[in-house]
Design an enzyme around this catalytic site. Structure first.
Site, PDB file in Angstrom:
ATOM      1  N   HIS A  46      63.029  45.271  24.128  1.00  0.00           N
ATOM      2  CA  HIS A  46      62.639  44.272  25.122  1.00  0.00           C
ATOM      3  C   HIS A  46      61.269  44.657  25.673  1.00  0.00           C
ATOM      4  CE1 HIS A  46      64.496  47.570  27.381  1.00  0.00           C
ATOM      5  NE2 HIS A  46      63.555  47.290  28.283  1.00  0.00           N
ATOM      6  N   HIS A 132      54.537  46.434  26.340  1.00  0.00           N
ATOM      7  CA  HIS A 132      54.871  47.088  25.074  1.00  0.00           C
ATOM      8  C   HIS A 132      56.373  47.037  24.843  1.00  0.00           C
ATOM      9  CE1 HIS A 132      55.834  50.231  27.969  1.00  0.00           C
ATOM     10  NE2 HIS A 132      56.578  50.782  27.029  1.00  0.00           N
TER      11      HIS A 132
END
Length: 188
Positions: A46, A132
């Site tokens: 995620h 990220h």
């Protein structure tokens, strides 16, 4: 002490994006490094927007209301995983896939979420937002320069993020287990 839970707000990745990243991680050689690298399960991939940490259970409604209020003013975000690198010290850290696309708008969303959550009295991390996806955690000194360089060449499938997800995180001997508390759609 009031009961609480560890919470964070994130964007989910669609299956096609996860599949592409899993293939890129495998091609990079990270899957063959050994015990110094703990691979993050693709089911847990995620993009963390805001980590809240320990939140009293009685504050969950305020968290969801803040999330709904901010997300109502945001349209979908066009994103793509691209590149990668390593963060941390020589003795540890993470290997990540980077994000491209609407990252400037994503940063504004994160700042708005942090402000809204602080207004309801919650402690929110203050470090700079770095979009990220963590693909591996590194323990100890290990040279991953070739693997990180290969991952850095990755360009994934584009997707449109249409919602933010509030997750509960429970620590276990195997790492963390995540469960969805709320899904909040973006406007339009």
């Amino acid at each position: 002490m009031e009961a609480g839970e560890r919470l964070f707000v994130a964007l989910d990745l669609p299956p096609v994006v996860k599949d592409g990243l899993a293939a890129a991680r495998s091609r990079s050689g990270l899957t063959r490094v050994g015990d110094a690298v703990r691979l993050v399960d693709p089911g847990q991939w995620h993009v963390t927007l805001v980590f809240l940490g320990w939140v009293p259970v009685g504050s969950r409604g305020e968290v969801v209301a803040s999330l709904e209020s901010v997300c109502a003013g945001v349209s979908g975000l066009d994103l793509v995983l691209a590149g990668g690198g390593r963060l941390g010290s020589a003795r540890g850290g993470v290997v990540y896939a980077g994000l491209a696309g609407d990252v400037e708008r994503l940063g504004r969303l994160v700042r708005a979420l942090r402000r809204s959550l602080r207004r309801v009295g919650l402690e929110v991390e203050r470090r700079r937002f770095f979009p990220h996806v963590t693909v591996a955690r590194v323990r100890g000194r290990v040279d991953l320069s070739r693997e990180v360089e290969r991952l850095g060449e990755f360009a994934g499938s584009a997707w449109r993020a249409e919602e933010a997800v509030l997750y509960r995180s429970r620590l276990s001997g195997e790492g963390a287990e995540y469960s969805v508390v709320a899904r909040v759609p973006f406007a339009g």
